[in-house]
Design a protein around this motif. Structure first.
Motif, short mmCIF file in Angstrom:
data_model
loop_
_atom_site.label_atom_id
_atom_site.label_comp_id
_atom_site.label_asym_id
_atom_site.label_seq_id
_atom_site.Cartn_x
_atom_site.Cartn_y
_atom_site.Cartn_z
N TYR A 143 0.82 -1.21 0.00
CA TYR A 143 0.00 0.00 0.00
C TYR A 143 0.86 1.26 0.00
CZ TYR A 143 -3.50 3.40 1.49
OH TYR A 143 -4.31 4.48 1.56
N CYS A 285 -11.32 3.45 -2.95
CA CYS A 285 -11.64 3.16 -1.55
C CYS A 285 -12.34 4.38 -0.95
CB CYS A 285 -10.35 2.87 -0.80
SG CYS A 285 -10.45 2.95 0.99
N THR A 287 -12.40 5.40 1.97
CA THR A 287 -11.60 6.07 3.00
C THR A 287 -10.40 6.81 2.44
OG1 THR A 287 -12.25 4.30 4.48
CG2 THR A 287 -10.47 5.72 5.22
N CYS A 288 -9.65 6.13 1.56
CA CYS A 288 -8.38 6.73 1.13
C CYS A 288 -8.31 7.03 -0.37
CB CYS A 288 -7.21 5.84 1.54
SG CYS A 288 -7.09 4.36 0.54
N CYS A 297 -10.64 -0.37 1.16
CA CYS A 297 -9.51 -1.21 0.74
C CYS A 297 -8.95 -2.03 1.91
CB CYS A 297 -8.41 -0.35 0.10
SG CYS A 297 -7.38 0.55 1.26
N CYS A 300 -7.03 -0.01 4.60
CA CYS A 300 -7.86 0.81 5.49
C CYS A 300 -8.66 -0.06 6.46
CB CYS A 300 -8.80 1.71 4.67
SG CYS A 300 -7.90 3.04 3.83
ZN LIG Z 1 -8.19 2.71 1.63
#
Ligand SMILES: [Zn+2]
Ligand code: SF4
Ligand SMILES: [Zn+2]
Lengths: 313, 98
Positions: A143, A285, A287-288, A297, A300
């Motif tokens: 990541y 994703c 979140t990110c 993902c 996360c």
């Molecule tokens: Zn993520």
């Protein structure tokens, strides 16, 4: 023992090539193998900006040095996972190398610290969420490297995976018939969708021993000790098995992996259709923003679980 | 196997620990070949002359997974190591998934 190519004294014997080389001829051999890998797998061009994933080990530091020597524009990223008794040493090897070798050639080193960013070392984190340390480590590193490459607009991300790594992984994937992993085991993975960096393995034509020899001959100061988490890892067993076969029949590892690549080139659809498949399955994703097949993902999800656990303590 | 001081299991700590190694034994072996191994880190002293290949065979180590370094220099399998040489047998295989 004499060098196969010149009257000099050999410093390394290479049974799989039925030869032995002096330092100069061996160095040339290594550079040729890397150049061939880059060309035949269309990894990158001299204009491309490359991000090398460095760990402090022989492979990644040798890769960085070779790419710079060949005139490529290569920076590096080190991810500090806070593994006790290991991360500090490997990090200092990377920093020393960056200062003494890469820096003077105009290359820069980035360092991401997981402990700083996430408030926990990798071991705590893995324990929290009941996952093997290596699997959590793999998720984090993949990541972090991908994100750094994409955000800093590198054209390609390069890792130090060598012939032994790839042959061992192939053996594992075949033993367990992991078809989806087999599909993606090539030394050059295109940036199939926005948000995924192109990934290449320029050392895939060189054995682990050859790269270690290169590092020793060129006085690359790398970490010889193993990550304490690697004890008993399956990969080590596969490598050992392959090396035993290699002694009986030199060239086994390269026949196994390169043969697989040739087979793959003949039978699997071109990378464009792989990209289409990926595009259909992936979205950002929530979140990110990194591409993922589910809503959030894997990275996360893992971090969210770790944070929840930490807060509930 | 011609291990003169059977220290195949000695760690760095044990090598320098006076309780484990009486002084009389240390001085007697100064002229031998000094071999450093890793995973785990340990030292041994062997009697030369000895070919690199033989050394690996005696230690039950696979050439494909090791480099032999004398002083600062890499040496090939047919090289003869002598008493007084400082030798490192360095494993080259790394594991884990990363
Ligand atoms: Zn993520
Ligand atoms: S051995 Fe496991 S924990 Fe250690 S660096 Fe490799 S993948 Fe990470
Ligand atoms: Zn030569």
């Amino acid at each position: 023992m004499k060098c196969l190519k010149c009257p000099g004294k050999a410093v390394i014997d290479l049974p799989r090539h039925n030869s032995a080389f002096c330092k100069a001829c061996f160095t040339e051999f290594v550079h040729q193998q890397v150049a061939r890998a880059i060309k035949s797998e269309r990894m990158f061009s001299p204009q491309d900006r490359i991000l090398v994933a460095v760990s402090g080990g022989k492979d990644s530091l040798a890769l960085w040095q070779i790419l710079l020597h060949m005139g490529y524009r290569a920076d590096a990223l080190y991810v500090d996972l806070g593994i006790p008794g290991y991360s500090a040493t490997s990090r200092s090897k990377v920093e020393q190398f960056a200062e003494a070798v890469a820096g003077p050639q105009g290359a820069k080193l980035m360092v991401h610290t997981v402990t700083e960013q996430q408030g926990a070392g990798i071991q705590d984190l893995a324990n929290f969420i009941h996952r093997p340390t290596c699997s959590a480590c793999g998720t984090i590193k993949r990541y972090q490297f991908n994100r750094a490459a994409v955000e800093n607009k590198y054209d390609v991300m390069a890792t130090g995976h060598n012939l032994d790594d790839e042959a061992a992984r192939l053996l594992g994937n075949v033993l367990n018939w992991q078809q989806e992993y087999l599909d993606k085991q090539g030394p050059s993975l295109p940036a199939s969708v926005e948000g995924f960096a192109k990934k290449v393995k320029p050392l895939y034509r060189l054995s682990e021993r050859e790269i270690a020899a290169y590092a020793v001959l060129h006085r690359i100061d790398y970490i010889v000790e193993e990550c304490p988490m690697s004890k008993g890892a399956k990969m080590l067993l596969y490598k050992d098995v392959l090396n035993r076969l290699e002694i009986e029949s030199p060239g086994t590892k390269q026949r196994f992996y390169w043969g697989f690549l040739e087979q793959q080139a003949r039978t699997t659809p071109a990378s464009s259709s792989m990209a289409e498949k990926d595009q259909a399955a992936l979205h950002p994703c929530t979140t990110c923003g990194q591409p993922t097949t589910s809503e959030v993902c894997g990275y996360c999800k893992m971090m969210a679980r770790a944070t929840a656990k930490a807060n509930s303590r | 196997m011609s291990v003169v001081r059977d220290s195949s299991l000695t760690t760095d700590h044990e090598l320098y620990c006076p309780r484990l190694l009486p002084p009389a034994r240390i001085s007697a072996y100064d002229g031998l070949m000094k071999v450093r191994l890793s995973h785990p880190a340990r030292h041994m002293e062997l009697k030369g002359p000895k070919r690199v290949k033989e050394l690996l065979r005696e230690l039950n180590l696979v050439q494909e997974a090791h480099l032999v370094i004398r002083g600062d220099d890499l040496v090939t399998g047919d090289e003869v190591l002598q008493d007084g040489d400082v030798v490192e047998v360095r494993p080259v295989i790394s594991g884990g998934q990363g």
